[in-house]
Structures are given as C-alpha cells and as structure tokens.
Motif scaffolding. Sequence first.
Motif, PDB file in Angstrom:
ATOM      1  N   SER A  73       0.868  -1.183   0.000  1.00 13.92           N
ATOM      2  CA  SER A  73       0.000   0.000   0.000  1.00 13.92           C
ATOM      3  C   SER A  73       0.905   1.234   0.000  1.00 13.92           C
ATOM      4  O   SER A  73       1.859   1.297   0.777  1.00 13.92           O
ATOM      5  N   THR A  74       0.608   2.188  -0.863  1.00 10.79           N
ATOM      6  CA  THR A  74       1.448   3.398  -0.899  1.00 10.79           C
ATOM      7  C   THR A  74       1.324   4.140   0.436  1.00 10.79           C
ATOM      8  O   THR A  74       2.274   4.786   0.881  1.00 10.79           O
ATOM      9  N   ASN A  75       0.170   4.048   1.101  1.00 11.63           N
ATOM     10  CA  ASN A  75       0.024   4.712   2.404  1.00 11.63           C
ATOM     11  C   ASN A  75       0.925   4.076   3.456  1.00 11.63           C
ATOM     12  O   ASN A  75       1.553   4.778   4.249  1.00 11.63           O
TER      13      ASN A  75
ATOM     14  N   GLN B  27      -1.279  -2.211  -6.097  1.00 15.11           N
ATOM     15  CA  GLN B  27      -1.187  -2.434  -4.651  1.00 15.11           C
ATOM     16  C   GLN B  27      -1.743  -3.816  -4.327  1.00 15.11           C
ATOM     17  O   GLN B  27      -2.826  -4.180  -4.795  1.00 15.11           O
TER      18      GLN B  27
ATOM     19  N   ARG C  41      -5.616   0.134   0.792  1.00 14.40           N
ATOM     20  CA  ARG C  41      -6.559   0.303   1.897  1.00 14.40           C
ATOM     21  C   ARG C  41      -7.489   1.496   1.693  1.00 14.40           C
ATOM     22  O   ARG C  41      -7.083   2.511   1.146  1.00 14.40           O
ATOM     23  N   GLY C  42      -8.720   1.332   2.174  1.00 17.02           N
ATOM     24  CA  GLY C  42      -9.671   2.438   2.168  1.00 17.02           C
ATOM     25  C   GLY C  42     -10.107   2.727   3.590  1.00 17.02           C
ATOM     26  O   GLY C  42      -9.517   2.195   4.549  1.00 17.02           O
ATOM     27  N   ARG C  43     -11.137   3.531   3.746  1.00 26.42           N
ATOM     28  CA  ARG C  43     -11.644   3.840   5.079  1.00 26.42           C
ATOM     29  C   ARG C  43     -12.236   2.593   5.715  1.00 26.42           C
ATOM     30  O   ARG C  43     -12.670   1.684   5.034  1.00 26.42           O
TER      31      ARG C  43
ATOM     32  N   TRP D 246      -8.949  -1.357  -1.182  1.00 27.08           N
ATOM     33  CA  TRP D 246      -9.064  -0.492  -2.371  1.00 27.08           C
ATOM     34  C   TRP D 246      -8.469  -1.290  -3.521  1.00 27.08           C
ATOM     35  O   TRP D 246      -7.273  -1.542  -3.556  1.00 27.08           O
TER      36      TRP D 246
ATOM     37  N   LYS E 158     -18.456   6.957  -7.721  1.00 29.05           N
ATOM     38  CA  LYS E 158     -17.158   7.296  -7.131  1.00 29.05           C
ATOM     39  C   LYS E 158     -16.014   7.097  -8.135  1.00 29.05           C
ATOM     40  O   LYS E 158     -15.879   6.032  -8.719  1.00 29.05           O
TER      41      LYS E 158
ATOM     42  N   VAL F 126      -4.167   8.869  -2.234  1.00 30.16           N
ATOM     43  CA  VAL F 126      -5.159   9.171  -3.270  1.00 30.16           C
ATOM     44  C   VAL F 126      -5.240   8.023  -4.275  1.00 30.16           C
ATOM     45  O   VAL F 126      -4.216   7.574  -4.806  1.00 30.16           O
TER      46      VAL F 126
END
Length: 258
Positions: free
Chosen positions: A28-30, A52, A56-58, A63, A123, A145
């Motif tokens: 994950s880039t995050n 990825q 990950r999302g909320r 994601w 979305k 993002v």
Amino acid sequence: MYSKEELLSGLKTSVVGKKIFVFESIDSTNTCAKTLAESAVEEGSVVFSEYQTDGRGRFGRSWLSEPGQNLLFSAILRPPLQQEQAGLLTFYAAVSVVRALEGFTQLQLECKWPNDVLIGGKKCCGILLENSFSNNRLEHSVVGVGVNVNQNAFPDNGLSNATSLARELEKKIDRKKLFQHILRELDLLYDDVQHGNFSRILQEWNMRCNMFGRKVQILREGATTNGKALGLHVDGGLVVETSGGREIVYAGDVTVLS
Ligand code: BTN
C-alpha cells in the motif's frame, strides 16, 4: 510502468512531488509513506505505485485497482497544524483532486463527505488521510489518493458505485499528465494549508457538495442515523439535525435520501 524521471519531468511544484518513490507493485502506498514519514523523509515526498497488493480504504476496506490503469499515490506532508484542524486536510486533498480532474477532463465533479469524489453520483476517487500527532500537534500526514483513470470494469462490492474518467469520457487518459496536474493543485493550495487557512478550500468543497439541506442516512458501526445534513463543523465533522437534536458526525457512510 512509469519511471521516476518520467514522472518528475516537467513537474513544476515547490513542495509536493519534490521526491518521488516509484514502485511497480507495493502492499500500500500509504503504508510505505507512513514508514518513510517516520524515518524523517523530506516533506512533499510522494510514493507512487502501479499496483497495490493490500490497498486500503476507510474502515479497513480494500481499495482494488487493476495494474497500470489508475493513479495510486500517497504524499507526505508536515504542515504546522493543531490536532483540531488536521481533519480538514481531507478537504484540501479532495479540492486539489477535483480542481485537477475538472481542469483535465471538463467533467463536472461532486464532493461527498468526508472524502469521496464523484461523477454523476459514482465514485471515481477515494482519499485516505492518515495523521500522526504528538502533543496535540500534527507530526505528519499521509495523504493517500486513488483515482480511477483508465479502468473500465469495477467489481460490484455492494458499497459503492464506481466509475473511471475513461469510462465517463469514453477515451483513454494520459495518467502521467493527470498525476502531475494533481500534484500541482496540491502544491498550489498547500500554502493556505501551511498557514492554517482553510476558508478557500472549504468554500470550494461546499460548492461541490450537494448533500446540505437534504435528508441523509448515516451508517456507523452497524447503526443508522437519519437526519438532515446541515453543513460542515469547523473541524470538518458533518452537522446533522436528527430527531434527538443536532449531532456532529465524524465517521460513517452517508446516503442522500431525498
Ligand atoms: C476510500 O475511499 O475509502 C479511500 C481509498 C483510498 C485509496 C488510496 S490508493 C493510494 C493510497 N494507498 C492506499 O492503500 N490507499 C490509498
């Protein structure tokens, strides 16, 4: 796959994108950006990946994004903000993305609380903000993002109705140009953020949000709340008029009912 040199070539920004780390595949880039942020990497550094394995999302959601079709990146920022203001960074990211996407495609976009960007109710971009604090002050923020750019098919996960720019425009998009456009908009608005001045950002976000004054349903931890969405609280929470009075909502999935 883009090289670091390609992504940097012609990019004129002063903070965001000063350094770019490029991967063909990453968990994950995050996650990577968080590790880099903790090792004191330069502010404005960006982690970019073509794929990825654990995007990950909320609320811990996945994601999903096909390899080499979309934009997946995370920027590391260190604006001098107090904890109360840090939640507003999500609107900064959304407005930057919307400005770039609108300028690039001429499509009209909508902002959905707290951090989605939609086209015609579908979305096309998700934003995952991960902040780290020390003594009530923001140490670093990872702004993740994911933009659906050229992907054409989306698995129906029952939660979100997804689309991509290419699907809406019926043509392929130059992902490098769009990526640079987004970084430029993030960079342009960053001066306001550094001065804790979110008024322009919130004004632009409000202009593109069609939820206020309407009946909404909020789903939080398995519970639903119905009410009328009134607007944003100063810290970015959603003010909702419910049968029990006014509430400020900080997390949840919102559906506009009428
Ligand atoms: C959401 O809509 O819930 C937020 C999705 C954010 C996805 C992006 S893709 C790049 C960055 N890396 C991640 O693992 N997540 C964000």
